[in-house]
Design an enzyme around this catalytic site. Structure first.
Site, PDB file in Angstrom:
ATOM      1  N   GLY A  15      -0.150  84.385 110.426  1.00 24.02           N
ATOM      2  CA  GLY A  15      -0.002  85.506 109.500  1.00 24.02           C
ATOM      3  C   GLY A  15       1.298  86.236 109.734  1.00 24.02           C
ATOM      4  O   GLY A  15       1.355  87.466 109.662  1.00 24.02           O
ATOM      5  N   ASN A  94      -2.622  86.601 114.774  1.00 17.30           N
ATOM      6  CA  ASN A  94      -2.484  87.822 113.992  1.00 17.30           C
ATOM      7  C   ASN A  94      -3.121  87.717 112.610  1.00 17.30           C
ATOM      8  O   ASN A  94      -3.494  88.737 112.032  1.00 17.30           O
ATOM      9  CB  ASN A  94      -0.997  88.171 113.846  1.00 17.30           C
ATOM     10  CG  ASN A  94      -0.752  89.271 112.827  1.00 17.30           C
ATOM     11  OD1 ASN A  94      -1.033  90.444 113.081  1.00 17.30           O
ATOM     12  ND2 ASN A  94      -0.255  88.899 111.657  1.00 17.30           N
ATOM     13  N   TYR A 158     -15.981  92.518 108.588  1.00 16.85           N
ATOM     14  CA  TYR A 158     -14.712  92.663 109.309  1.00 16.85           C
ATOM     15  C   TYR A 158     -14.935  93.220 110.715  1.00 16.85           C
ATOM     16  O   TYR A 158     -14.402  92.684 111.702  1.00 16.85           O
ATOM     17  CB  TYR A 158     -13.781  93.578 108.517  1.00 16.85           C
ATOM     18  CG  TYR A 158     -12.451  93.848 109.171  1.00 16.85           C
ATOM     19  CD1 TYR A 158     -11.411  92.923 109.092  1.00 16.85           C
ATOM     20  CD2 TYR A 158     -12.225  95.037 109.864  1.00 16.85           C
ATOM     21  CE1 TYR A 158     -10.185  93.173 109.686  1.00 16.85           C
ATOM     22  CE2 TYR A 158     -11.005  95.305 110.453  1.00 16.85           C
ATOM     23  CZ  TYR A 158      -9.986  94.370 110.364  1.00 16.85           C
ATOM     24  OH  TYR A 158      -8.777  94.629 110.963  1.00 16.85           O
ATOM     25  N   ALA A 161     -16.528  90.633 112.926  1.00 13.61           N
ATOM     26  CA  ALA A 161     -15.581  89.596 113.324  1.00 13.61           C
ATOM     27  C   ALA A 161     -14.644  90.093 114.423  1.00 13.61           C
ATOM     28  O   ALA A 161     -14.358  89.369 115.391  1.00 13.61           O
ATOM     29  CB  ALA A 161     -14.774  89.132 112.111  1.00 13.61           C
ATOM     30  N   LYS A 162     -14.168  91.331 114.288  1.00 14.58           N
ATOM     31  CA  LYS A 162     -13.262  91.870 115.304  1.00 14.58           C
ATOM     32  C   LYS A 162     -13.988  92.135 116.620  1.00 14.58           C
ATOM     33  O   LYS A 162     -13.408  91.970 117.699  1.00 14.58           O
ATOM     34  CB  LYS A 162     -12.602  93.155 114.790  1.00 14.58           C
ATOM     35  CG  LYS A 162     -11.612  92.915 113.658  1.00 14.58           C
ATOM     36  CD  LYS A 162     -10.464  92.005 114.075  1.00 14.58           C
ATOM     37  CE  LYS A 162      -9.391  91.909 113.004  1.00 14.58           C
ATOM     38  NZ  LYS A 162      -8.274  91.019 113.398  1.00 14.58           N
TER      39      LYS A 162
END
Length: 262
Positions: A15, A94, A158, A161-162
């Site tokens: 990314g 990233n 999100y 996932a983090k």
């Protein structure tokens, strides 16, 4: 003060064509590293960045299109890395994505996409990098978020996932320590990029400035130097470490101030 020296190092930034990723590419190159810039959809931005880096910093900079959640594309990207840069010393995971949706309306495809890019992608890339780092060492830096510990409405996929990426980093640090591979999780807070600038202004920049104890929204230059530092030998004893770059935003949930007024 000792300068960060990454001369001769080979780095891959997923990314890397825009936002925080592009500034990380610039900073690693500024410190002397050759860089492979991964992109998913914006080849033009990646190529412009590569030319800028080569001109300004006199290092190698190449681009590679790949969906980090696709194992075949990841393998091809690393084969290109082997060919163009001759190996890898630094991997920066990233690449990330998010959508904002009510949990009861969240579709399976949206859940899978966020999980795959934010968590599966770092695993696939770390596996390829780790295999190449065996016997010689290296550094893997995972770009997480303050939402690996701070919940937020509309971002259950999100945040989950983090949170997984945070534990992935710790487990990976244990498994790869014997190969002299360090793993660090760097978690930014509210960071302004070209992609979210309009949203910040629409929501109200002043609100963030009031909520964040340092009084400002972060910029990409607040993140990239820390990545370079932890990628360098100056941080040789740092592994399994979580680093939060948020202006103390996540510590400011209690905003009532009972101190006597001066």
């Amino acid at each position: 003060m000792r300068e960060i020296d990454l001369k001769g190092k080979k780095a891959l930034v997923t990314g890397g064509s825009q936002g925080i990723g592009s500034e990380i590419c610039r900073e690693l190159a500024r410190c002397g590293a050759d860089v492979l810039i991964n992109y998913y959809s914006n080849k033009e931005k990646a190529e412009i960045l590569a030319e800028e880096i080569k001109k300004e910093h006199k290092v190698k900079a190449v681009v590679a299109g790949a969906n980090v959640a696709d194992s075949a594309q990841v393998k091809d990207m690393f084969l290109l890395l082997d060919k163009e840069l001759g190996g890898i010393d630094i991997l920066v995971n990233n690449a990330g994505t998010e959508t904002v949706e009510h949990v009861l309306d969240l579709e399976e495809d949206a859940w899978d996409k966020v999980m795959n890019i934010n968590l599966k992608g770092p695993w696939l890339c770390s596996r390829e990098a780790g295999r190449r780092m065996q016997g010689k060492g290296g550094v893997i830096i995972n770009i997480s978020s303050i939402h690996d510990v701070v919940p937020r409405k509309g971002l259950i996929h999100y945040c989950s996932a983090k949170a997984g990426l945070k534990m992935f980093s710790k487990c990976l640090s244990l498994e790869l320590a014997e190969d002299n591979v360090r793993v660090v999780s760097i978690a930014p807070g509210a960071i302004e990029t070209e992609m979210n600038r309009e949203e910040i202004n629409k929501f109200g920049r002043h609100k963030f400035e009031e909520w964040i104890p340092q009084g400002r929204v972060g910029v990409v230059q607040d993140v990239a130097p820390s990545v370079a530092f932890f990628a360098s030998d100056l941080a040789s004893y740092a592994t399994g470490t979580d680093v939060y770059l948020d202006g103390s935003y996540m510590n400011h949930t209690i905003q009532y101030d009972p101190r006597p007024q001066k």
